[in-house]
Design an enzyme around this catalytic site. Structure first.
Site, PDB file in Angstrom:
ATOM      1  N   SER A 100     -32.564  11.054  -1.963  1.00 45.79           N
ATOM      2  CA  SER A 100     -32.409  10.082  -3.274  1.00 45.79           C
ATOM      3  C   SER A 100     -33.350   8.852  -2.248  1.00 45.79           C
ATOM      4  O   SER A 100     -34.900   8.945  -2.851  1.00 45.79           O
ATOM      5  CB  SER A 100     -31.220   9.781  -1.960  1.00 45.79           C
ATOM      6  OG  SER A 100     -30.797   8.267  -2.799  1.00 45.79           O
ATOM      7  N   ASP A 132     -34.010  10.112  -6.963  1.00 49.95           N
ATOM      8  CA  ASP A 132     -33.436  11.080  -6.865  1.00 49.95           C
ATOM      9  C   ASP A 132     -32.496  10.474  -8.846  1.00 49.95           C
ATOM     10  O   ASP A 132     -31.320  11.670  -8.867  1.00 49.95           O
ATOM     11  CB  ASP A 132     -32.371  11.784  -6.452  1.00 49.95           C
ATOM     12  CG  ASP A 132     -30.826  11.101  -6.154  1.00 49.95           C
ATOM     13  OD1 ASP A 132     -31.112   9.775  -6.160  1.00 49.95           O
ATOM     14  OD2 ASP A 132     -30.049  11.640  -5.691  1.00 49.95           O
TER      15      ASP A 132
END
Length: 447
Positions: free
Chosen positions: A108, A247
């Site tokens: 992420s 992401d």
């Protein structure tokens, strides 16, 4: 300590997060998620289970995705390799092709040396804690060992990106014609698909942070570093800036003057728009305890109820599922629109935010004025036990602070789930008051 954190398994790639661990985790996932009525029915007809695997552009994602795919295929699972795509794209594709589960390789918003493994169940939903525990236990147990023609196949998911783009475009209530949008892709998973989608939706697009080399993800760009986006919006005279993280499950924005519009403000804009279209189920928004007091005030004024959860988009989604609510999210920019997604989707959020600008013919600053942001000060008190958050002297200090603030602010003490630390958050009508009270409470927590 549990292998799974709040959002999958995460750590330094080739440190604790090795290829061996990824392979074993994939094998255990095949054991646990390969159970159940639907899986048994598929096997009874001679069909193998199917999993979608995707990754962000971190260089370590190459060996980790290869290990995951090896673990799945060696367990008799067919793998659709979607390549580099956002996390929400992977979640969508699992449901779109009726796969049995899926795996996303990403850390992420973390820096490039880190990576993570997120597992989604059928339909593209995140796993409950109990299922994660079963997978972790299964890592030490017997694995599935098919031979011959029963092993899984790994094939390229050739139209994965096209399916996702078409899904996003079909969700829009209004095209983006006439808008100039600056996109910051964080040198991450959205670097290709986000500019393509916004252009297809009709926007004029300027892009920064879209040259991933495997090592520069989130490095000075993206939703955790908005300075470059703000400057670029002002420089090119754009209407709005949209920032993703590595992401692309987050979206933050900046207006035409370069001012930051956070997740709470975006939720406020979308909640009112969805309410007006009759799409906000039970006129309710789901947010976390960290959402700004200004959001609660604004929604109350609009006749919209706010339900709060613990911090984490998984808890937001759980509450949304329980109440069949249509919108929820976090201040950080994880927004879930349940009619179109099972997880936070930064592209979906950004597109719908821009669609409201185009539909209402208003600037982002005008739309964001529905909510007044209260100054929010957060102090992390490190090296103290979780119990300090509820100790009698701390409780007395909190009560006194709440009396002083009245209805013009609030106090939240939250122990960390991973560190010896208590977070002290204070909101007030002005930043000086919020800072003063937060520092006073932090001193009491330190003891």
């Amino acid at each position: 300590m549990s292998l799974f954190g709040t959002d999958g398994v995460r750590g330094l790639a080739n440190g604790p997060l090795t290829a061996e661990l990824a392979l074993t985790l994939a094998q255990a996932t095949a054991v646990v998620l390969g159970q159940g009525r639907i899986a048994e029915a598929r096997r009874a007809t001679g069909r193998r289970l199917t999993a979608v695997v995707a990754r962000d552009p971190r260089v370590s994602g190459q060996f980790l995705s290869a290990a995951v795919e090896a673990g799945l295929a060696s367990s008799g699972v067919d793998v659709l390799d979607a390549g580099t795509l956002p996390t929400p794209a992977a979640a969508f594709l699992i449901g779109d092709v009726d796969a049995d589960f899926g795996v996303m390789i990403s850390a992420s918003h973390n820096p490039a040396p880190d990576n993570g493994i997120k597992i989604f169940a059928r339909g593209g939903v995140k796993l409950p804690d109990a299922v994660e525990r079963r997978i972790e236990e299964a890592m030490a147990g017997e694995k599935l060992r098919p031979t011959g023609g029963d092993v899984g196949r790994v094939v390229r998911f050739s139209d994965a990106e096209d399916r996702y783009v078409l899904h996003l475009l079909a969700s829009l209530p209004h095209r983006l014609d006439g808008l100039h949008v600056v996109l910051d892709c964080a040198h991450g998973a959205a670097s290709g698909v986000s500019p393509e989608t916004f252009r297809n939706a009709g926007a004029k697009v300027t892009v920064i942070g879209n040259d991933p080399d495997g090592l520069n993800i989130n490095d000075g760009y993206g939703s955790t570093h908005l300075e470059k986006l703000s400057a670029e919006v002002v420089r090119v005279g754009a209407d709005v800036g949209i920032a993703h993280d590595g992401d692309a499950d987050r979206c933050l924005a900046v207006d035409a003057e370069g001012r930051i519009i956070d997740g709470d403000q975006i939720m406020a804009i979308l909640a009112v728009a969805m309410r007006d279209r009759g799409q906000l189920h039970r006129d309710t928004l789901v947010a976390t305890v960290m959402s700004n007091l200004g959001l609660h005030r604004a929604m109350h004024a609009q006749g919209i109820q706010v339900e709060t959860t613990a911090v984490g988009d998984r808890y937001v989604l759980e509450r949304m599922t329980e109440g069949r609510y249509s919108l929820g999210g976090e201040q950080s920019g994880h927004l879930i629109m349940s009619a179109f997604a099972t997880t936070g989707d930064g592209l979906l959020t950004g597109l719908h935010l821009c669609a409201e600008m185009a539909r209402q013919r208003k600037s982002l600053a005008e739309l964001a004025s529905v909510m007044t942001v209260f100054p929010q000060v957060l102090v992390n008190v490190r090296g103290v036990e979780r119990s300090r958050a509820t100790a009698p002297d701390v409780a007395a200090a909190v009560a006194e602070a709440e009396r002083e603030l009245g209805e013009s602010g609030r106090v939240l003490l939250r122990p960390s789930g991973t560190e010896l630390m208590v977070r002290v958050m204070v909101e007030a009508a002005d930043e000086a008051t919020a800072t003063r009270i937060a520092e006073q409470l932090a001193a009491v927590v330190r003891g």
